[in-house]
Design a protein around this motif. Structure first.
Motif, PDB file in Angstrom:
ATOM      1  N   LYS A   1      -7.562  -4.367 -18.968  1.00  0.00           N
ATOM      2  CA  LYS A   1      -7.787  -3.264 -18.031  1.00  0.00           C
ATOM      3  C   LYS A   1      -9.074  -3.445 -17.219  1.00  0.00           C
TER       4      LYS A   1
ATOM      5  N   ASN B   1       0.814  -1.212   0.000  1.00  0.00           N
ATOM      6  CA  ASN B   1       0.000   0.000   0.000  1.00  0.00           C
ATOM      7  C   ASN B   1       0.849   1.264   0.000  1.00  0.00           C
TER       8      ASN B   1
ATOM      9  N   ALA C   1       0.010  -2.829 -11.267  1.00  0.00           N
ATOM     10  CA  ALA C   1       0.277  -1.466 -10.790  1.00  0.00           C
ATOM     11  C   ALA C   1       1.478  -1.445  -9.849  1.00  0.00           C
TER      12      ALA C   1
ATOM     13  N   LEU D   1       1.804   1.532  -3.572  1.00  0.00           N
ATOM     14  CA  LEU D   1       0.643   1.731  -4.442  1.00  0.00           C
ATOM     15  C   LEU D   1       0.026   3.125  -4.307  1.00  0.00           C
ATOM     16  N   LYS D   2       0.426   3.882  -3.294  1.00  0.00           N
ATOM     17  CA  LYS D   2      -0.071   5.261  -3.158  1.00  0.00           C
ATOM     18  C   LYS D   2       0.223   6.060  -4.424  1.00  0.00           C
TER      19      LYS D   2
ATOM     20  N   ARG E   1      -3.911  -4.766  -9.578  1.00  0.00           N
ATOM     21  CA  ARG E   1      -3.087  -4.135  -8.541  1.00  0.00           C
ATOM     22  C   ARG E   1      -1.672  -4.700  -8.553  1.00  0.00           C
TER      23      ARG E   1
ATOM     24  N   ASP F   1      -7.352  -9.199  -3.466  1.00  0.00           N
ATOM     25  CA  ASP F   1      -7.115  -7.970  -4.228  1.00  0.00           C
ATOM     26  C   ASP F   1      -6.073  -8.103  -5.332  1.00  0.00           C
TER      27      ASP F   1
ATOM     28  N   ALA G   1       0.232   5.054  -7.438  1.00  0.00           N
ATOM     29  CA  ALA G   1      -0.742   4.690  -8.468  1.00  0.00           C
ATOM     30  C   ALA G   1      -2.179   4.929  -8.007  1.00  0.00           C
ATOM     31  N   LYS G   2      -2.329   5.474  -6.808  1.00  0.00           N
ATOM     32  CA  LYS G   2      -3.653   5.737  -6.222  1.00  0.00           C
ATOM     33  C   LYS G   2      -4.494   4.467  -6.146  1.00  0.00           C
ATOM     34  N   LYS G   3      -3.851   3.411  -5.682  1.00  0.00           N
ATOM     35  CA  LYS G   3      -4.524   2.128  -5.493  1.00  0.00           C
ATOM     36  C   LYS G   3      -4.279   1.656  -4.073  1.00  0.00           C
ATOM     37  N   HIS G   4      -5.073   0.680  -3.639  1.00  0.00           N
ATOM     38  CA  HIS G   4      -4.993   0.192  -2.267  1.00  0.00           C
ATOM     39  C   HIS G   4      -5.319  -1.301  -2.239  1.00  0.00           C
ATOM     40  N   ILE G   5      -4.667  -2.025  -1.344  1.00  0.00           N
ATOM     41  CA  ILE G   5      -4.926  -3.448  -1.144  1.00  0.00           C
ATOM     42  C   ILE G   5      -5.466  -3.628   0.270  1.00  0.00           C
TER      43      ILE G   5
END
Length: 120
Positions: A89, A49, A74, A52-53, A71, A65, A55-59
């Motif tokens: 995608k 996480n 990413a 991934l910030k 993800r 996930d 890429a503005k993604k979260h697990i």
């Protein structure tokens, strides 16, 4: 009168012992180090996480996930600072999700990153 059911007088201990005997040895071994595995899982999730910030993604859950590969791709892109151009995608079918995971693993192999005990 003991029925070996939970809640009967003095039978809870017998019930627990029978339940433990029914549990396979390998499963008991996994249960013994479950706290350690949970610590590792939480640590790795936080590490993912943090990266991934960008890429503005979260697990939330590693088990679910990463299953569609999005993800995972990413995370690989953030860590490698390279783009993976061709992947699904919006994977809707299991085959599309597996293909994304395969693309991610192939990318790692192409970058000469040795993958141990991880398969598609």
């Amino acid at each position: 009168m003991s029925t070996n059911e939970p809640g009967d007088d003095g039978s809870q201990q017998k019930y627990d012992l029978e339940e433990e005997e029914e549990m396979p040895l390998a499963e008991r071994d996994l249960a013994d180090d479950a706290p350690w595995k949970r610590i590792q899982q939480n640590t790795f999730t936080r590490w993912c996480n943090e990266h991934l910030k960008v890429a503005k993604k979260h697990i939330s859950s590693l088990e679910t996930d990463l299953s569609d590969g999005l993800r995972l791709i990413a995370l690989i892109e953030v860590l490698s600072q390279k783009r993976i151009s061709k992947f699904n995608k919006r994977p809707t079918f299991r085959s599309m999700k597996l293909e994304n995971v395969s693309i991610a693993i192939k990318f790692l192999e192409d970058q000469n990153i040795k993958i141990v005990s991880i398969g598609k």
